[in-house]
Each structure stands twice: as C-alpha cells, then as structure tokens.
Design a protein around this motif. Structure first.
Motif, PDB file in Angstrom:
ATOM      1  N   LYS A  35       2.699   7.023 -10.940  1.00 10.27           N
ATOM      2  CA  LYS A  35       3.200   6.491 -12.213  1.00 10.27           C
ATOM      3  C   LYS A  35       4.435   5.611 -12.044  1.00 10.27           C
ATOM      4  N   HIS A  36       5.392   6.045 -11.230  1.00  6.09           N
ATOM      5  CA  HIS A  36       6.669   5.344 -11.136  1.00  6.09           C
ATOM      6  C   HIS A  36       6.911   4.685  -9.777  1.00  6.09           C
ATOM      7  N   GLY A  37       5.972   4.809  -8.862  1.00  9.72           N
ATOM      8  CA  GLY A  37       6.191   4.332  -7.507  1.00  9.72           C
ATOM      9  C   GLY A  37       6.143   2.826  -7.361  1.00  9.72           C
ATOM     10  N   LEU A  38       6.796   2.370  -6.322  1.00 10.43           N
ATOM     11  CA  LEU A  38       6.752   0.966  -5.931  1.00 10.43           C
ATOM     12  C   LEU A  38       5.520   0.760  -5.054  1.00 10.43           C
ATOM     13  N   THR A  39       5.032  -0.448  -4.981  1.00  5.62           N
ATOM     14  CA  THR A  39       3.868  -0.721  -4.140  1.00  5.62           C
ATOM     15  C   THR A  39       4.273  -1.599  -2.965  1.00  5.62           C
ATOM     16  N   HIS A  66      -5.125   9.223   8.363  1.00  6.17           N
ATOM     17  CA  HIS A  66      -4.704   7.846   8.617  1.00  6.17           C
ATOM     18  C   HIS A  66      -3.203   7.830   8.866  1.00  6.17           C
ATOM     19  N   VAL A  67      -2.776   6.962   9.756  1.00  5.43           N
ATOM     20  CA  VAL A  67      -1.359   6.711   9.977  1.00  5.43           C
ATOM     21  C   VAL A  67      -1.105   5.279   9.507  1.00  5.43           C
ATOM     22  N   TYR A  68      -0.186   5.143   8.528  1.00  9.73           N
ATOM     23  CA  TYR A  68       0.116   3.848   7.937  1.00  9.73           C
ATOM     24  C   TYR A  68       1.556   3.457   8.245  1.00  9.73           C
ATOM     25  N   GLU A  69       1.794   2.145   8.225  1.00  7.25           N
ATOM     26  CA  GLU A  69       3.150   1.634   8.373  1.00  7.25           C
ATOM     27  C   GLU A  69       3.336   0.512   7.364  1.00  7.25           C
ATOM     28  N   PHE A  70       4.489   0.536   6.684  1.00  7.57           N
ATOM     29  CA  PHE A  70       4.788  -0.497   5.696  1.00  7.57           C
ATOM     30  C   PHE A  70       6.283  -0.755   5.690  1.00  7.57           C
ATOM     31  N   THR A  71       6.674  -1.825   5.024  1.00  6.08           N
ATOM     32  CA  THR A  71       8.078  -2.176   4.899  1.00  6.08           C
ATOM     33  C   THR A  71       8.489  -1.974   3.449  1.00  6.08           C
ATOM     34  N   THR A  72       9.560  -1.200   3.245  1.00  7.98           N
ATOM     35  CA  THR A  72      10.050  -0.945   1.894  1.00  7.98           C
ATOM     36  C   THR A  72      10.716  -2.195   1.345  1.00  7.98           C
ATOM     37  N   ARG A  73      11.025  -2.175   0.063  1.00  8.47           N
ATOM     38  CA  ARG A  73      11.650  -3.351  -0.556  1.00  8.47           C
ATOM     39  C   ARG A  73      13.024  -3.646   0.011  1.00  8.47           C
ATOM     40  N   THR A  77      11.338  -0.197   7.807  1.00  8.43           N
ATOM     41  CA  THR A  77       9.962   0.065   8.220  1.00  8.43           C
ATOM     42  C   THR A  77       9.717   1.562   8.107  1.00  8.43           C
ATOM     43  N   GLN A  78       8.643   1.916   7.443  1.00  7.23           N
ATOM     44  CA  GLN A  78       8.332   3.321   7.207  1.00  7.23           C
ATOM     45  C   GLN A  78       6.922   3.613   7.697  1.00  7.23           C
ATOM     46  N   ARG A  79       6.775   4.728   8.383  1.00  6.12           N
ATOM     47  CA  ARG A  79       5.473   5.156   8.881  1.00  6.12           C
ATOM     48  C   ARG A  79       5.178   6.538   8.297  1.00  6.12           C
ATOM     49  N   PHE A  80       3.930   6.767   7.878  1.00  7.12           N
ATOM     50  CA  PHE A  80       3.554   8.077   7.371  1.00  7.12           C
ATOM     51  C   PHE A  80       2.092   8.351   7.688  1.00  7.12           C
ATOM     52  N   GLU A  81       1.756   9.625   7.672  1.00  7.59           N
ATOM     53  CA  GLU A  81       0.390  10.076   7.932  1.00  7.59           C
ATOM     54  C   GLU A  81      -0.135  10.737   6.667  1.00  7.59           C
ATOM     55  N   GLU A  82      -1.405  10.497   6.395  1.00  6.98           N
ATOM     56  CA  GLU A  82      -2.016  11.069   5.192  1.00  6.98           C
ATOM     57  C   GLU A  82      -3.405  11.583   5.516  1.00  6.98           C
ATOM     58  N   GLU A  83      -3.714  12.743   4.971  1.00  9.02           N
ATOM     59  CA  GLU A  83      -5.040  13.345   5.144  1.00  9.02           C
ATOM     60  C   GLU A  83      -5.853  13.102   3.886  1.00  9.02           C
ATOM     61  N   ALA A 101      11.209   5.043  -4.316  1.00  4.63           N
ATOM     62  CA  ALA A 101      12.285   4.393  -3.568  1.00  4.63           C
ATOM     63  C   ALA A 101      13.156   5.406  -2.833  1.00  4.63           C
ATOM     64  N   GLU A 102      13.360   6.594  -3.424  1.00  2.71           N
ATOM     65  CA  GLU A 102      14.204   7.598  -2.783  1.00  2.71           C
ATOM     66  C   GLU A 102      13.459   8.431  -1.748  1.00  2.71           C
ATOM     67  N   GLN A 103      12.124   8.322  -1.703  1.00  4.93           N
ATOM     68  CA  GLN A 103      11.325   9.090  -0.741  1.00  4.93           C
ATOM     69  C   GLN A 103      10.197   8.234  -0.147  1.00  4.93           C
ATOM     70  N   PRO A 104      10.520   7.187   0.575  1.00  2.00           N
ATOM     71  CA  PRO A 104       9.450   6.342   1.113  1.00  2.00           C
ATOM     72  C   PRO A 104       8.593   7.058   2.156  1.00  2.00           C
ATOM     73  N   HIS A 105       9.121   8.107   2.783  1.00  3.66           N
ATOM     74  CA  HIS A 105       8.346   8.856   3.777  1.00  3.66           C
ATOM     75  C   HIS A 105       7.227   9.682   3.125  1.00  3.66           C
ATOM     76  N   ARG A 106       7.247   9.816   1.803  1.00  4.65           N
ATOM     77  CA  ARG A 106       6.204  10.552   1.082  1.00  4.65           C
ATOM     78  C   ARG A 106       5.269   9.587   0.341  1.00  4.65           C
ATOM     79  N   ALA A 107       5.011   8.462   0.933  1.00  2.32           N
ATOM     80  CA  ALA A 107       4.129   7.470   0.330  1.00  2.32           C
ATOM     81  C   ALA A 107       2.697   7.980   0.323  1.00  2.32           C
ATOM     82  N   THR A 108       1.871   7.317  -0.474  1.00  5.03           N
ATOM     83  CA  THR A 108       0.454   7.657  -0.502  1.00  5.03           C
ATOM     84  C   THR A 108      -0.371   6.379  -0.594  1.00  5.03           C
TER      85      THR A 108
END
Length: 154
Positions: A35-39, A66-73, A77-83, A101-108
């Motif tokens: 709902k409130h997340g950045l993309t 999956h292991v993803y990597e993205f760049t925050t605003r 650079t942030q890397r995370f794993e998702e099942e 924005a305060e928890q980029p390591h918990r991206a989905t």
C-alpha cells in the motif's frame, strides 16, 4: 504426572499464539509494503529451489527462492531473498519490487494480492485457533478427570 497434562498443552498454546503473532505481523508488513511502499526495478541475481518432506508415502514440498538486487531512491544498493515467487522469473530478469523507505531489506517482488493474503492468513489463523481450542479443551477435561480421581482417593 498430573503437571505434565497441564504444562504440555500450555506450551503448545504459547507456541500457537506466537505463530499467530508472527503470521499477523508478516501479513501486516506485506500489506503495508504493497500500500505505502516505493517501487524500484530489481534484477534477479539467482533463482533456486528447495525441497522438504520425506518422499515415499509423504508429500514433498518444493519452494522457489529468488535473490534480487535493486537500488533505493537514496542510491543504496539493496539485496534480498524471497521465497514463493513465480517460477517464470529467471536469473537476469528484471522485476518491480516494493519496499518501505525505512526497511528496504524487507522488500517484496510479489505483486499485490490483498485478497489472497487475507485468505491465506485467515486459513492459517483458523488452523492455529483450532489447535489452541483443542489444547484448551484437553486441559479442562484433564482437570475434570484429575479432580474426580482426587474425590475418590481416601
């Protein structure tokens, strides 16, 4: 022996309650992220599967990771794993991720599916609630049996 009939169900109730708390916290976090997340655009660095279960007569569960990597605003650079992501996303693919924005390591990278999240959480909470109810009834019945046995003792 009597305390065992109270302690074990109480520990199980505590475990079920803690599992319900974790389940609700996860659902709330994912919903808030949708709902409130950045993309951001993320790249899939790695895709792999894990299996669990005994095989043979028991079922085997396969999960896609999956292991993803993205760049925050702000340029980090942030890397995370998702099942549980789609099996169609392969290494090197780009996907849209959502993060707070305060928890980029918990991206989905899961696409918003509020109905599916609510139904899945509801079923899991119902299962945990049945477990709690069963343990509670067991404690009451055990108490009744022990108190009746105590009345018969000299």
């Amino acid at each position: 022996m009597e305390p065992l009939f109270y302690a074990v169900p109480c520990l199980m109730i505590a475990g079920f309650g803690f599992a319900a708390y974790l389940l609700l916290r996860r659902a709330r976090r994912i919903s808030r992220t949708w709902k409130h997340g950045l993309t951001a655009e993320a790249r899939c660095l790695r895709m792999y599967t894990t299996t669990s279960g005994g095989g043979g007569d028991t079922s085997v569960r396969t999960a896609v990771h999956h292991v993803y990597e993205f760049t925050t605003r702000d340029g980090r650079t942030q890397r995370f794993e998702e099942e549980g992501g789609p099996g169609t996303v392969l290494e090197g693919d780009y996907v849209t991720v959502r993060y707070l924005a305060e928890q980029p390591h918990r991206a989905t990278a899961l696409p918003p599916a509020r109905g599916r999240l609510a139904v899945g959480t509801g079923f899991a909470l119902t299962f945990l609630g049945v477990g709690i109810a069963f343990c509670s009834v067991f404690i009451v019945v055990a108490h009744m049996m022990f108190s009746e046995a105590g009345d018969l003792m000299p």
